[in-house]
Structures are given as structure tokens and as C-alpha cells.
Design an enzyme around this catalytic site. Structure first.
Site, mmCIF file in Angstrom:
data_model
loop_
_atom_site.group_PDB
_atom_site.id
_atom_site.type_symbol
_atom_site.label_atom_id
_atom_site.label_comp_id
_atom_site.label_asym_id
_atom_site.label_seq_id
_atom_site.Cartn_x
_atom_site.Cartn_y
_atom_site.Cartn_z
ATOM 1 N N ARG A 46 0.840 -1.202 0.000
ATOM 2 C CA ARG A 46 0.000 0.000 0.000
ATOM 3 C C ARG A 46 0.872 1.247 0.000
ATOM 4 O O ARG A 46 0.525 2.268 -0.574
ATOM 5 C CB ARG A 46 -0.932 0.012 1.228
ATOM 6 C CG ARG A 46 -1.747 1.312 1.358
ATOM 7 C CD ARG A 46 -2.885 1.182 2.347
ATOM 8 N NE ARG A 46 -2.443 0.713 3.636
ATOM 9 C CZ ARG A 46 -1.878 1.473 4.584
ATOM 10 N NH1 ARG A 46 -1.659 2.771 4.358
ATOM 11 N NH2 ARG A 46 -1.518 0.967 5.739
ATOM 12 N N TYR A 98 -16.510 16.991 -16.128
ATOM 13 C CA TYR A 98 -16.934 15.602 -15.981
ATOM 14 C C TYR A 98 -17.917 15.481 -14.811
ATOM 15 O O TYR A 98 -17.695 16.043 -13.734
ATOM 16 C CB TYR A 98 -15.711 14.717 -15.765
ATOM 17 C CG TYR A 98 -16.019 13.289 -15.404
ATOM 18 C CD1 TYR A 98 -16.855 12.512 -16.203
ATOM 19 C CD2 TYR A 98 -15.476 12.709 -14.260
ATOM 20 C CE1 TYR A 98 -17.141 11.200 -15.875
ATOM 21 C CE2 TYR A 98 -15.754 11.387 -13.930
ATOM 22 C CZ TYR A 98 -16.601 10.647 -14.735
ATOM 23 O OH TYR A 98 -16.890 9.353 -14.406
ATOM 24 N N ASP A 170 -7.245 18.479 -15.463
ATOM 25 C CA ASP A 170 -7.578 17.112 -15.855
ATOM 26 C C ASP A 170 -7.187 16.965 -17.325
ATOM 27 O O ASP A 170 -7.800 17.568 -18.209
ATOM 28 C CB ASP A 170 -9.079 16.872 -15.661
ATOM 29 C CG ASP A 170 -9.489 15.437 -15.971
ATOM 30 O OD1 ASP A 170 -8.806 14.780 -16.773
ATOM 31 O OD2 ASP A 170 -10.512 14.986 -15.432
ATOM 32 N N LYS A 195 -8.670 5.649 -19.446
ATOM 33 C CA LYS A 195 -8.954 6.079 -20.809
ATOM 34 C C LYS A 195 -7.749 5.834 -21.722
ATOM 35 O O LYS A 195 -7.387 4.704 -21.979
ATOM 36 C CB LYS A 195 -9.380 7.539 -20.784
ATOM 37 C CG LYS A 195 -10.458 7.864 -19.737
ATOM 38 C CD LYS A 195 -11.695 7.016 -19.852
ATOM 39 C CE LYS A 195 -12.876 7.528 -19.027
ATOM 40 N NZ LYS A 195 -12.703 7.486 -17.572
#
Length: 378
Positions: A46, A98, A170, A195
Site C-alpha cells: 500500500r 466531468y 484534468d 482512458k
């Protein structure tokens, strides 16, 4: 090294032997401690994992940044970045944004005392006017989702510096192939790596890249403390996919230009939205800060019934959300990606029920044109 060479060889290091010259997949959750009371880089996955580190090194290289971070999704990346701030802080964000970003700010972080103003960031005066004494950051998408509006990145950076704010972009739609905001002075770049970086519609992932050490320290703390990390396997898949990133982006963009040529003159199409369209007021700005228009565009038809018939008649392109994959995906923002916006807000922004968003893939362009032609005729 040039972009495509970095994407293939950027994480090769002298420490790796001949037998594992590429990125190796290390699925370990924990690592043996070598020396009592001494720090070591890999102790628990982690906190740090060798395969995730390779991806983080690669995305930083491709964005020409210093520090990269891998997250379990684009929204995990965005959410983790916003944990740097405190109750009472104010943010200026793009109006055309978005739906997931709007939701996390408006429905989640507002409950913890965050304040937000959504403005038309294509108008720098509106950004400046929205800045308050408690404003901490400006967050933009350019081109925007789904209307492909263009914001002047350099102009945003200038406003942010003038008011001692952070600038955040972004960069999902463009990918580092076409646009690298850090080179224009931006503080934080975010991606839905699901994406273009992943490119095959088989990975959910997010990424953040910064140059400043102090920001890297805060984001690293959030990444470790919250634990919304990118898995080793998905890190490895991303590294594989990013080797073909430039080829995929360029092919999809070439297909887009051919498809746009067809749609502009089609009698069922009312308007096309794309960063380099002549009617896009940000055309010149986009061309000054990006090396191409990308492979996402939107268009409107004459009625919702025609939009419905179009979606139902497609045979090659898929009626689905997301973008940036090898398959062409066509979606309906009003009822899918932007459902969080109130109906009157969607209409005011231009996200009407006649708006169709297209994420072009790398199929044969003529096949796509024929598919759109027959679907529009239905």
C-alpha cells in the site's frame, strides 16, 4: 529521448538484469525487512510497490514531471488530491466538467465544508471574478467534457500565481501525447488512466503528476493514508499499454478527422463540437497549447428520437460510456455521464438530449463512416 522511445524504454534501469529488463509484475503485499530499524523503499505494497513505482515513473516521464502517483481510478486520484485542503477552502472549477468531478465536489466534499464556484473557464475574467480570499485552487478540464470547450492553460496559471493558488488540470482527453500542462506552468495534472493511458477498456486507474516536492509529499501521504492505490497487476497492464499510446492516439485522431468531414455535411447533424472547429472560440488557444484536437468530439441531431434511433442502429461503434480505448464508443451525456447535473443546468450548458459524444477508436475509418451513415439514416 522522444516521446515514443520514453514510453517503451523509460523505466529500464541499470539495476535490472538481462532476465528482467522490462517491467516485472510483483504481486507481493509485503517485503522482508533487510536491516533492523533502517528505512527501505519496499516494505508494504500500500505504501510502495515495485511495479506501481515503474508506472509512476513512466507517467511522470511522459508528462515531463518529477513525481507520479498511481490510483485505483481517476476519481480516486481527484479525491485524494482534494484531501490536501481543509474545511472552509474555496475552489473555482470549470462549468463544463466531468459529472464525476462535479459529484465529488458538490455532493461529497461540500459536506466537509468545501466551497466551490463553477464558471465558464473559457472566459478568464470569470475565473478572476470568482476568486475569493479563501480560494485555494483552480481546477479545469481542457478540452471540456462533453462540449470540447477550450480553456487557456497559460492564462489560468497566470491567475493562479497572481492569487497564490494551485492550478489543476484534468488532462484525460488529450493525454501527454497531445498536451502537457506541467510544461505550461500547471501545478497538478490528473488523469483517468482508464482512458487513453490504458487504451483497451480493461483497466480502471488514475494518475497524478506534479513537479513540486511539497505537493508530492502531500499527495504521497494521501495515497498511503487513504489507500486508493493502483494494484500491481493494473500497473503492469498500464505499462504495457502505454508503449503503444502515441500510435493509438495518432490513429484515433486521424480517424476522427475523417469522421468529422463526413458529419459536418450530413443533413441529420446540426452542430459538431471539437477543439479545432472553426466556430470553437478556443481554437487558436488550443492549437497554441496542444499538438492536436484529439479523438473525442460531440454532435447534435435534430431530436431526441433521432438520437435514440442512432444509438440503437449502430453496428460497429458501441453504445457505452468511457473513451480512449481501441473501440469507438458513442454515449449520451445527458442520461449517462452527466446525470448528476440538474436538468435545467444541463440544458443551460448545452448538454441536451440531442447531444451525442463520440470517442473514436482505431478501427478502419471507412467502416466507421459507413456505420454512422446507416445509423443516421435510421
Amino acid at each position: 529521448m522522444k516521446f515514443e522511445t520514453k514510453a517503451i524504454h523509460g523505466v529500464r534501469t541499470p539495476e535490472k538484469g538481462i532476465e528482467n529488463w522490462g517491467s516485472t509484475l510483483n504481486m507481493s503485499t509485503t517485503f522482508p525487512i533487510k536491516t533492523y530499524s533502517e528505512w527501505q523503499e519496499f516494505e508494504y505494497s500500500r505504501v510502495s510497490n515495485p511495479t506501481r513505482k515503474d508506472f509512476e515513473t513512466m507517467i511522470a516521464l511522459l508528462e515531463n514531471g518529477k513525481h507520479g502517483f498511481g490510483f485505483s481510478s481517476g476519481m480516486a486520484a481527484t479525491s485524494s488530491v482534494f484531501t490536501m485542503f481543509e474545511a472552509g477552502d474555496h475552489f473555482v472549477l470549470s462549468l463544463d466538467i466531468y459529472g464525476g468531478t462535479y459529484r465529488i465536489i458538490n455532493d461529497i466534499f461540500r459536506k466537509f465544508g468545501f466551497e466551490a464556484t463553477f464558471v465558464d473557464t473559457t472566459d478568464l475574467q470569470q475565473i478572476e471574478a470568482a476568486v475569493r480570499p479563501n480560494t485555494k485552487a483552480i481546477f479545469i478540464e481542457t478540452p471540456s467534457n462533453p462540449l470540447l470547450e477550450v480553456t487557456d492553460i497559460r492564462g489560468v496559471v497566470a491567475i493562479a500565481k497572481r492569487h497564490n493558488l494551485l492550478s489543476m488540470v484534468d488532462n484525460t482527453f488529450m493525454s501527454p501525447v497531445l498536451q502537457r500542462p506541467l510544461e505550461l506552468g500547471v501545478d497538478i495534472v490528473l488523469h483517468s488512466a482508464t482512458k487513453f493511458l490504458g487504451g483497451h477498456n480493461d483497466i480502471i486507474a488514475g494518475a497524478v503528476v506534479v513537479n513540486r516536492d511539497d505537493l508530492a509529499e502531500k499527495i504521497s501521504f494521501a495515497q498511503v493514508a487513504i489507500g486508493a492505490i493502483l494494484s500491481p497487476f493494473d500497473s503492469w497492464l498500464l505499462l504495457r499499454s502505454m508503449k503503444t499510446l502515441k500510435l493509438r492516439v495518432e490513429k484515433a485522431q486521424a480517424n476522427t478527422l475523417k469522421l468529422l468531414d463526413f458529419l459536418r455535411s450530413h443533413p441529420e447533424v446540426e452542430k459538431v463540437y471539437y477543439p479545432t472547429e472553426a466556430h470553437n472560440k478556443g481554437k487558436a488557444v488550443h492549437e497554441s497549447q496542444a499538438s492536436g484536437g484529439g479523438s473525442v468530439f460531440s454532435f447534435t441531431v435534430k431530436s431526441e428520437a433521432k438520437a435514440k434511433a442512432f444509438f440503437e442502429s449502430l453496428k460497429v461503434a458501441l453504445f457505452a460510456v468511457s473513451l480512449g480505448g481501441v473501440e469507438t464508443l458513442v454515449t449520451h451525456p445527458s442520461t449517462l455521464t452527466h446525470t448528476e447535473f440538474p436538468e435545467e443546468e444541463k440544458v443551460a450548458r448545452g448538454v441536451t438530449r440531442t447531444l451525442i459524444r463520440v470517442a473514436v477508436g482505431i478501427e478502419d475509418a471507412e467502416d466507421l463512416i459507413e456505420d454512422f451513415k446507416q445509423a443516421l439514416e435510421k
